[in-house]
Design an enzyme around this catalytic site. Structure first.
Site, PDB file in Angstrom:
ATOM      1  N   GLU A  12      -7.457  -3.247  -3.535  1.00 23.44           N
ATOM      2  CA  GLU A  12      -8.764  -2.946  -2.968  1.00 23.44           C
ATOM      3  C   GLU A  12      -9.171  -1.522  -3.338  1.00 23.44           C
ATOM      4  OE1 GLU A  12     -10.523  -4.064   1.314  1.00 23.44           O
ATOM      5  OE2 GLU A  12      -9.030  -2.467   1.382  1.00 23.44           O
ATOM      6  N   ASP A  32       0.776  -1.251   0.000  1.00 18.76           N
ATOM      7  CA  ASP A  32       0.000   0.000   0.000  1.00 18.76           C
ATOM      8  C   ASP A  32       0.804   1.296   0.000  1.00 18.76           C
ATOM      9  OD1 ASP A  32      -2.022  -1.854   0.305  1.00 18.76           O
ATOM     10  OD2 ASP A  32      -2.455  -1.350   2.385  1.00 18.76           O
ATOM     11  N   GLU A  75      -7.829   5.263  -3.645  1.00 19.57           N
ATOM     12  CA  GLU A  75      -6.587   5.736  -3.040  1.00 19.57           C
ATOM     13  C   GLU A  75      -5.432   5.633  -4.032  1.00 19.57           C
ATOM     14  OE1 GLU A  75      -6.737   5.379   1.703  1.00 19.57           O
ATOM     15  OE2 GLU A  75      -7.049   3.446   0.708  1.00 19.57           O
TER      16      GLU A  75
END
Length: 802
Positions: A567, A492, A571
């Protein structure tokens, strides 16, 4: 959406105003820049990146939490990479599996084993509850006679392909494969014959996740039916079950069949290839033979942005080496394009397709192809329109600016001030700071500006407890404290650092001196996620962006049987927006255009693969409105943390920011998604009400505005604010829906339309006033570092709007 009893907004404001008058915080002082940290470090701008891992930071671990090094050959060159579809080849997550997990370079599904590469073509979806997968099933195993390699290593990689290496005694096999490549290109060392064997293992479908993973326990004489439909000139065409393959030895060689095994001595040469065919027609096999010996040696993406036309051109090039000198062979490869590519290319496609989890793939016969995508612009923040309540906005701004802690610990099981949760606060404060400027609240604006500068400098100074560490082994920068395995699995980083970029771009809008001073550090974080300089040895090229797939991958080692996953596409888009804004405001066109490349390609992928905008990707019997998670093998209507439909859909909305208007490019899609959410929740929205309302506003601005008036109990999500929710909903209610038919000659713009009126918004990141011209001929002046908005009517017969 469910609603609470209405309380007068003015009454609430008067109560709160009475409590806070005269109680504003004192102004912050600039943060002092400390000296060098203890221990090894590297100076970056005025700050430092430490080069020895701080306490609690462990980069690159396996499932037993032991540190691992990249699994590469002795002749491997360049920085190691991760977060790709093939990363389980380079990162051994399972100590007992030194080969790989399942990999999905569509149309293939592959898995490395000690005896070579298991090859399959998942052409049918398996739908189970909230997910669909195209499970891995091995049809063939490609290797060398007697091959028993102790592991599989990475010999090299390029933008969407990888070369894997097996060795056993005097034998060595290298196989190159990649996205959109219907061939596996093999080269050998030694004299061991090439072997292609039909898999004897029957698929075992896991009832929980629908994936096919074959084990020795399943070994039976359940060999799929095999039909050889061609055998001549070094070429074997065969059908395994329902899938068609071709084996290509050198044209002077031949294949010998022994039961379910095909071998070739390659006539003393060192190459062969295996292809998956779209059908078993003779003319198809002839075409594939023509291109089979054009071995791909490198894949590379490049891009350019046309400011005036507001279009991005991305070019995908596969360099080849023609391995055979027989007449009639082509040095051009065959490449299978994903839907988001073939919809936007002028390249001539051939008359056949492959199935994939991303819909139909179409094939071109060319060393390169280009896509041309529109860029609908990004803004640093939405404008505060005339219908917004300025007094209420002031109250909402002060909710953020006057909070006792602007960057509090997050909401994870062990709350910390880590890169993700502080990042969300950076995004919140940066947005509200700009809204404070828009309503003329200079005092609170200046306070938040200083707070943002101080917070970033706290991360940039190399001093604990908040700092950044450079790990040479995995060529990455990791923030400490880490969050959600952003160290152990390099998860991430693009999600986390997008917030840092957004904050830095907001600061640069008002404090150019600070931006100039700290630019090298800000850009170091950008490089970690999306390095665009191939010659920079500190980072791999575009680590978190799979250029061919069109989006990022969140997990470092790709540690799952379903491949890698992502996911929160929103973002991912937040990072792209931050890079565009930072590049624009600092005058760094290279970074600005890199952000546009990321944004435009990811947007197409998001619309096609997360939202299935055209209803041509999801399997027919998969009835979820969208995906919460895209996987290499398929997708899930789910999240890692909650199965609430609001969070499944909302995780691909947050954080709402000035670049989030892309979510409204197709108002009919917004309406479809919103209606599905209301049906699934029966209108009972108790969590993330702000995001649901803001999303609805993209299609139904007036309805969302009315609900906002009545919903005095709305509490914003951690990274959001009442201020942005109010400004966003009022702006869309007044200006209407996103109008993607009109562009501007700057990338920092938006166009919206309501009935016969069109609203133009533009941000000028430059130091002098500038004129912005839109594609419909309208122009307007925008002040330096300012945001301007104009609305004008159209002649009778204008388009519809909210």
């Amino acid at each position: 959406m469910s609603q609470k009893p209405r309380i007068s907004r003015s009454f609430v404001f008067l109560l709160i105003a009475a409590a806070v008058v005269g109680c504003g915080p004192s102004q912050l002082k600039p943060r002092a820049i400390p000296g060098a940290p203890e221990g090894p470090s590297h100076k970056v701008a005025k700050g430092y990146v430490v080069t020895s891992p701080p306490p609690g930071i462990h980069v690159g671990l396996d499932e037993k939490r032991n540190k691992v090094s990249p699994k590469v050959t002795d002749d491997f060159e360049g920085p190691a990479t991760s977060n790709d579809w093939w990363s389980s080849l380079i990162w051994q997550f399972d100590p007992a599996n030194p080969y790989s997990y399942e990999m999905y370079p569509h149309p293939f599904a592959l898995k490395a084993r000690k005896d070579g590469l298991a090859v399959g073509y998942p052409s049918q979806a398996v739908v189970r509850g909230r997910q669909y997968m195209f499970p891995y099933e091995s049809d063939l195993v490609v290797g060398l006679e007697g091959l028993a390699s102790p592991d599989t290593r990475v010999a090299s990689y390029s933008d969407w392909a990888v070369t894997a290496d097996w060795r056993s005694g005097d034998s060595r096999l290298r196989a190159t494969f990649g996205h959109g490549m219907p061939f596996v290109y093999c080269e050998r060392q030694g004299s061991a014959p090439a072997v292609v064997e039909i898999s004897r293992l029957a698929p075992k479908i896991d009832a929980k996740n629908g994936t096919g993973e074959k084990t020795d326990a399943d070994a039976k004489d359940e060999t799929p039916p095999v039909k050889v439909f061609h055998d001549a000139g070094g070429v074997v065409g065969l059908t395994v079950g329902e899938h068609h393959y071709a084996l290509f030895a050198p044209t002077s060689a031949k294949w010998t069949r022994d039961g379910d095994k095909f071998t070739s001595n390659l006539d003393g040469k060192d190459y062969f290839a295996v292809a998956v065919l779209p059908d078993a027609k003779p003319e198809t096999l002839r075409l594939f033979r023509e291109h089979a010996y054009a071995f791909v040696t490198e894949t590379r993406v490049s891009w350019s942005y046309d400011d005036k036309a507001a279009t991005l051109t991305s070019t995908f090039t596969a360099t080849t080496k023609l391995k055979d000198d027989a007449p009639g062979l082509s040095d051009a490869p065959l490449l299978a394009l994903y839907r988001h590519q073939w919809l936007h290319t002028s390249a001539k496609t051939l008359p056949f397709e492959y199935a994939s989890p991303r819909g139909a793939m179409k094939v071109v016969a060319a060393p390169a192809f280009s896509t041309t995508l529109p860029f609908s612009g990004v803004l640093p923040v939405v404008p505060v329109v005339a219908t917004a309540d300025k007094s209420l906005m002031l109250k909402y701004v002060r909710e953020v600016a006057w909070a006792p802690d602007l960057f509090p610990p997050g909401l994870s099981p062990k709350p910390e001030r880590d890169t993700y949760w502080v990042g969300k606060s950076l995004g919140r404060v940066a947005t509200v700071m700009q809204l404070a400027d828009a309503i003329g609240d200079k005092e609170d604006h200046d306070l938040m500006l200083r707070a943002l500068e101080n917070e970033l400098q706290d991360w940039f100074d190399g001093q604990p407890p908040k700092l950044f560490y450079y790990d040479k082994t995995w060529a990455t920068v990791v923030g400490s404290p880490a969050s959600y395995d952003s160290d152990a699995a390099l998860n991430d980083h693009h999600f986390h650092y997008g917030y840092f970029l957004q904050a830095a771009a907001a600061i640069a809008r008002y404090d150019g001196a600070w931006a100039k001073k700290w630019a090298p550090f800000v850009e170091l974080l950008a490089k970690d996620a999306a390095n665009t300089k191939r010659e920079d040895p500190r980072f791999p090229f575009l680590r978190y962006m799979d250029a061919y797939a069109g989006h990022g991958w969140a997990n470092g080692p790709a540690q799952y049987h379903d491949g890698n996953n992502e996911e929160s596409s929103s973002e991912d888009m937040n990072f792209s927006t931050g890079l565009v804004l930072w590049g624009a405001v600092t005058g760094n066109k290279e970074l600005r255009d890199a952000g546009i490349f990321l944004f435009a390609n990811t947007l197409e992928a998001v619309e096609q693969y997360w939202f299935d905008v055209d209803r041509q990707v999801f399997p027919k019997d998969f009835d979820a409105p969208c995906l919460g998670m895209v996987w290499s093998a398929g997708g899930k209507y789910d999240t890692w943390f909650d199965s609430n439909p609001i969070m499944i859909q909302g995780i691909n909305y947050l954080p709402f920011q000035g670049g989030s208007l892309y979510l409204g490019r197709h108002p009919e899609l917004v309406k479809r998604e919103y209606d599905a959410l209301m049906e699934k929740t029966r209108g009972k929205v108790f969590t993330w009400r702000d995001y649901v309302l803001m999303y609805q506003a993209l299609a139904e601005g007036q309805a969302a505005s009315k609900t906002l008036d009545e919903d005095t109990y709305l509490e914003p999500e951690f990274g959001n604010s009442h201020a942005l929710t109010h400004a966003w909903v009022r702006a869309l209610a007044q200006m209407g829906r996103v109008d993607a038919s009109v562009s501007a000659d700057v990338p920092t713009y938006a166009v919206l339309k309501k009935k016969n009126k069109r609203s133009y918004v533009a941000y000028n990141p430059g130091d002098a006033a500038a004129s912005v011209t839109f594609s419909d001929g309208f122009s307007m002046k925008v002040p330096a570092k300012g945001l301007a908005e104009k609305t004008r009517g159209e002649p009778a017969g204008g388009g519809k709007g909210d």
